[in-house]
Design a protein around this motif. Structure first.
Motif, PDB file in Angstrom:
ATOM      1  N   THR A 124       0.697  -1.015   0.296  1.00 53.99           N
ATOM      2  CA  THR A 124       0.123  -0.158   0.090  1.00 53.99           C
ATOM      3  C   THR A 124       0.377   1.040   0.251  1.00 53.99           C
ATOM      4  O   THR A 124       2.293   0.902   0.667  1.00 53.99           O
ATOM      5  CB  THR A 124      -0.939  -0.091   0.942  1.00 53.99           C
ATOM      6  N   TRP A 125       0.322   2.343  -0.408  1.00 52.02           N
ATOM      7  CA  TRP A 125       1.538   3.241  -0.624  1.00 52.02           C
ATOM      8  C   TRP A 125       0.195   4.887  -0.906  1.00 52.02           C
ATOM      9  O   TRP A 125      -0.946   4.750  -1.370  1.00 52.02           O
ATOM     10  CB  TRP A 125       1.949   3.126  -2.391  1.00 52.02           C
ATOM     11  N   LEU A 126       1.015   5.924  -0.212  1.00 51.33           N
ATOM     12  CA  LEU A 126      -0.086   7.275  -1.147  1.00 51.33           C
ATOM     13  C   LEU A 126       0.911   7.980  -1.516  1.00 51.33           C
ATOM     14  O   LEU A 126       2.247   8.397  -1.497  1.00 51.33           O
ATOM     15  CB  LEU A 126      -0.442   8.109   0.576  1.00 51.33           C
ATOM     16  N   ALA A 127      -0.031   9.016  -2.902  1.00 51.24           N
ATOM     17  CA  ALA A 127       1.034   9.933  -3.278  1.00 51.24           C
ATOM     18  C   ALA A 127       1.135  11.123  -2.598  1.00 51.24           C
ATOM     19  O   ALA A 127       1.215  11.239  -1.108  1.00 51.24           O
ATOM     20  CB  ALA A 127       0.015  10.749  -4.490  1.00 51.24           C
ATOM     21  N   GLU A 128       2.658  11.651  -2.405  1.00 56.67           N
ATOM     22  CA  GLU A 128       2.968  12.710  -1.911  1.00 56.67           C
ATOM     23  C   GLU A 128       1.942  14.092  -2.347  1.00 56.67           C
ATOM     24  O   GLU A 128       2.015  14.428  -3.220  1.00 56.67           O
ATOM     25  CB  GLU A 128       4.296  12.840  -1.712  1.00 56.67           C
ATOM     26  N   THR A 129       1.076  14.255  -1.064  1.00 51.47           N
ATOM     27  CA  THR A 129       0.634  15.531  -2.145  1.00 51.47           C
ATOM     28  C   THR A 129      -0.177  15.935  -0.543  1.00 51.47           C
ATOM     29  O   THR A 129       0.399  15.487   0.144  1.00 51.47           O
ATOM     30  CB  THR A 129      -1.109  14.787  -2.556  1.00 51.47           C
ATOM     31  N   ASN A 130      -0.806  17.175  -0.287  1.00 52.02           N
ATOM     32  CA  ASN A 130      -1.507  18.136   0.351  1.00 52.02           C
ATOM     33  C   ASN A 130      -2.597  17.680   0.785  1.00 52.02           C
ATOM     34  O   ASN A 130      -2.527  18.260   1.675  1.00 52.02           O
ATOM     35  CB  ASN A 130      -0.740  19.568   0.726  1.00 52.02           C
ATOM     36  N   GLU A 131      -3.282  16.410  -0.305  1.00 50.62           N
ATOM     37  CA  GLU A 131      -4.834  16.205   0.083  1.00 50.62           C
ATOM     38  C   GLU A 131      -4.734  15.724   0.832  1.00 50.62           C
ATOM     39  O   GLU A 131      -5.823  14.819   1.684  1.00 50.62           O
ATOM     40  CB  GLU A 131      -5.086  15.898  -1.289  1.00 50.62           C
ATOM     41  N   LEU A 132      -3.716  14.542   1.428  1.00 43.17           N
ATOM     42  CA  LEU A 132      -3.941  13.579   2.659  1.00 43.17           C
ATOM     43  C   LEU A 132      -4.470  13.780   4.410  1.00 43.17           C
ATOM     44  O   LEU A 132      -4.796  15.054   3.968  1.00 43.17           O
ATOM     45  CB  LEU A 132      -2.660  12.884   2.514  1.00 43.17           C
ATOM     46  N   VAL A 133      -4.594  13.025   4.558  1.00 42.18           N
ATOM     47  CA  VAL A 133      -5.765  13.231   5.701  1.00 42.18           C
ATOM     48  C   VAL A 133      -4.976  12.598   6.888  1.00 42.18           C
ATOM     49  O   VAL A 133      -5.278  11.420   6.975  1.00 42.18           O
ATOM     50  CB  VAL A 133      -7.215  12.233   5.807  1.00 42.18           C
ATOM     51  N   ASN A 134      -4.687  13.404   7.914  1.00 40.38           N
ATOM     52  CA  ASN A 134      -4.781  12.329   9.112  1.00 40.38           C
ATOM     53  C   ASN A 134      -5.615  12.305   9.964  1.00 40.38           C
ATOM     54  O   ASN A 134      -7.170  12.395   9.967  1.00 40.38           O
ATOM     55  CB  ASN A 134      -4.295  13.727  10.188  1.00 40.38           C
ATOM     56  N   LEU A 135      -5.066  10.517  10.846  1.00 41.29           N
ATOM     57  CA  LEU A 135      -6.019   9.974  10.895  1.00 41.29           C
ATOM     58  C   LEU A 135      -5.022   9.642  12.701  1.00 41.29           C
ATOM     59  O   LEU A 135      -4.861   8.484  12.455  1.00 41.29           O
ATOM     60  CB  LEU A 135      -5.579   8.479  10.526  1.00 41.29           C
ATOM     61  N   SER A 136      -6.887   9.122  13.548  1.00 39.89           N
ATOM     62  CA  SER A 136      -6.094   8.143  14.239  1.00 39.89           C
ATOM     63  C   SER A 136      -6.795   6.687  14.175  1.00 39.89           C
ATOM     64  O   SER A 136      -7.976   7.568  14.305  1.00 39.89           O
ATOM     65  CB  SER A 136      -6.501   8.738  15.846  1.00 39.89           C
ATOM     66  N   LEU A 137      -5.997   5.969  14.218  1.00 42.94           N
ATOM     67  CA  LEU A 137      -6.420   4.341  14.456  1.00 42.94           C
ATOM     68  C   LEU A 137      -7.024   4.032  16.052  1.00 42.94           C
ATOM     69  O   LEU A 137      -5.628   3.558  16.561  1.00 42.94           O
ATOM     70  CB  LEU A 137      -5.828   3.447  13.754  1.00 42.94           C
ATOM     71  N   VAL A 138      -7.765   3.627  16.076  1.00 41.42           N
ATOM     72  CA  VAL A 138      -8.001   3.264  17.579  1.00 41.42           C
ATOM     73  C   VAL A 138      -8.333   1.701  17.758  1.00 41.42           C
ATOM     74  O   VAL A 138      -9.294   1.524  17.135  1.00 41.42           O
ATOM     75  CB  VAL A 138      -9.085   4.383  17.930  1.00 41.42           C
ATOM     76  N   GLU A 139      -7.507   0.572  18.343  1.00 39.94           N
ATOM     77  CA  GLU A 139      -8.238  -0.314  18.502  1.00 39.94           C
ATOM     78  C   GLU A 139      -8.384  -0.778  19.963  1.00 39.94           C
ATOM     79  O   GLU A 139      -7.730  -0.324  20.788  1.00 39.94           O
ATOM     80  CB  GLU A 139      -6.778  -1.278  17.899  1.00 39.94           C
ATOM     81  N   PHE A 140      -9.655  -1.488  20.584  1.00 40.30           N
ATOM     82  CA  PHE A 140      -9.990  -2.045  21.805  1.00 40.30           C
ATOM     83  C   PHE A 140      -9.442  -3.248  21.999  1.00 40.30           C
ATOM     84  O   PHE A 140      -9.995  -4.011  21.093  1.00 40.30           O
ATOM     85  CB  PHE A 140     -11.195  -1.615  22.017  1.00 40.30           C
ATOM     86  N   ASP A 141      -8.753  -3.306  23.287  1.00 39.89           N
ATOM     87  CA  ASP A 141      -8.952  -4.849  23.680  1.00 39.89           C
ATOM     88  C   ASP A 141     -10.109  -5.385  24.914  1.00 39.89           C
ATOM     89  O   ASP A 141     -10.044  -4.914  25.256  1.00 39.89           O
ATOM     90  CB  ASP A 141      -7.199  -4.817  24.086  1.00 39.89           C
ATOM     91  N   TYR A 142      -8.948  -6.816  24.913  1.00 39.34           N
ATOM     92  CA  TYR A 142     -10.443  -7.645  26.094  1.00 39.34           C
ATOM     93  C   TYR A 142     -10.294  -6.114  27.094  1.00 39.34           C
ATOM     94  O   TYR A 142      -9.224  -6.147  28.019  1.00 39.34           O
ATOM     95  CB  TYR A 142     -10.642  -8.581  25.762  1.00 39.34           C
ATOM     96  N   LEU A 143     -10.814  -6.735  28.231  1.00 38.95           N
ATOM     97  CA  LEU A 143     -10.893  -5.936  29.081  1.00 38.95           C
ATOM     98  C   LEU A 143     -10.283  -7.403  30.141  1.00 38.95           C
ATOM     99  O   LEU A 143      -9.673  -6.316  30.942  1.00 38.95           O
ATOM    100  CB  LEU A 143     -12.283  -6.033  30.026  1.00 38.95           C
TER     101      LEU A 143
END
Length: 220
Positions: A124-143
């Motif tokens: 996977t790859w992304l072009a070097e542009t100013n249009e990319l989106v900042n993401l926060s990937l959140v993962e929850f685990d068992y208690l």
């Protein structure tokens, strides 16, 4: 029924219809420069899901310089042919490292006539542009850290010290349009639900990971 079985059933429901997008982990991401790549960026409109028209279309930008994840770069050898997903093959000609041996940049050439069937790495790859989106990937685990507590065992002894993990990433420009609650797949990462959609560049889009019953965490 164990949770993993429920998540597996859920995957069978969402996989045939949820759109595909691309994200690159922010930490240590690096550029691959394609010396024979396009001098001017261009855009192609491609399906958001190759087997389901109802998912709509997305715009993919192609440039001479593209972002890769550091973990992927570590797997590449000099003169190796790799597949850039939704584009074609490329041959990595040079791997540049700093004095500590860390990869800082890759140089390669497009080899679009190459066969994707012969490559080991599909990246996977992304072009070097100013249009990319900042993401926060959140993962929850068992208690708790065990599937089943023994009789008389105090559940406090099995509490999971970390039940939530977050990792910064960048996503393709189409993710500006995600709606709250929308389900999507990040290629090679897994399934997510949009919890906080795009509002402004300084505030990341928040995606909650959806387990699929078998997938290894992208956080580990």
């Amino acid at each position: 029924m164990e949770w993993d079985k429920l998540w597996t059933l859920n995957k069978k429901i969402i996989d045939p219809v949820c759109p595909r997008h691309t994200a690159v982990i922010e930490e240590r991401r690096l550029l691959l420069t394609l010396t024979n790549g396009p001098d001017k960026p261009f855009v192609r409109i491609i399906p958001r899901h190759k087997k389901y028209d109802g998912a709509g279309e997305k715009a993919t930008t192609y440039t001479k310089r593209i972002w890769l994840e550091y973990a992927d770069a570590e797997c590449i050898s000099v003169d190796e042919e790799v597949t850039l997903m939704d584009w074609g093959n490329a041959i990595v000609k040079e791997i540049i490292k700093d004095q500590d041996g860390n990869i800082t940049q890759l140089v390669g050439v497009l080899h679009l006539e190459g066969s994707v069937k012969t490559t080991k790495l599909k990246l996977t790859w992304l072009a070097e542009t100013n249009e990319l989106v900042n993401l926060s990937l959140v993962e929850f685990d068992y208690l708790i850290t065990k599937k089943k507590l023994e009789e008389g065992e105090d559940f406090l002894d099995a509490l999971n010290p970390c039940t939530k993990k977050e990792i910064a990433a960048i996503g393709d420009s189409n993710m500006h349009n995600l709606k709250q609650g929308e389900i999507l797949q990040l290629e090679r990462k897994g399934y997510y639900r949009c919890d906080v959609p795009f509002t402004r560049p300084s505030k990341p889009v928040v995606l909650f990971a959806i387990p699929d019953g078998r997938q290894q965490s992208v956080m580990k």
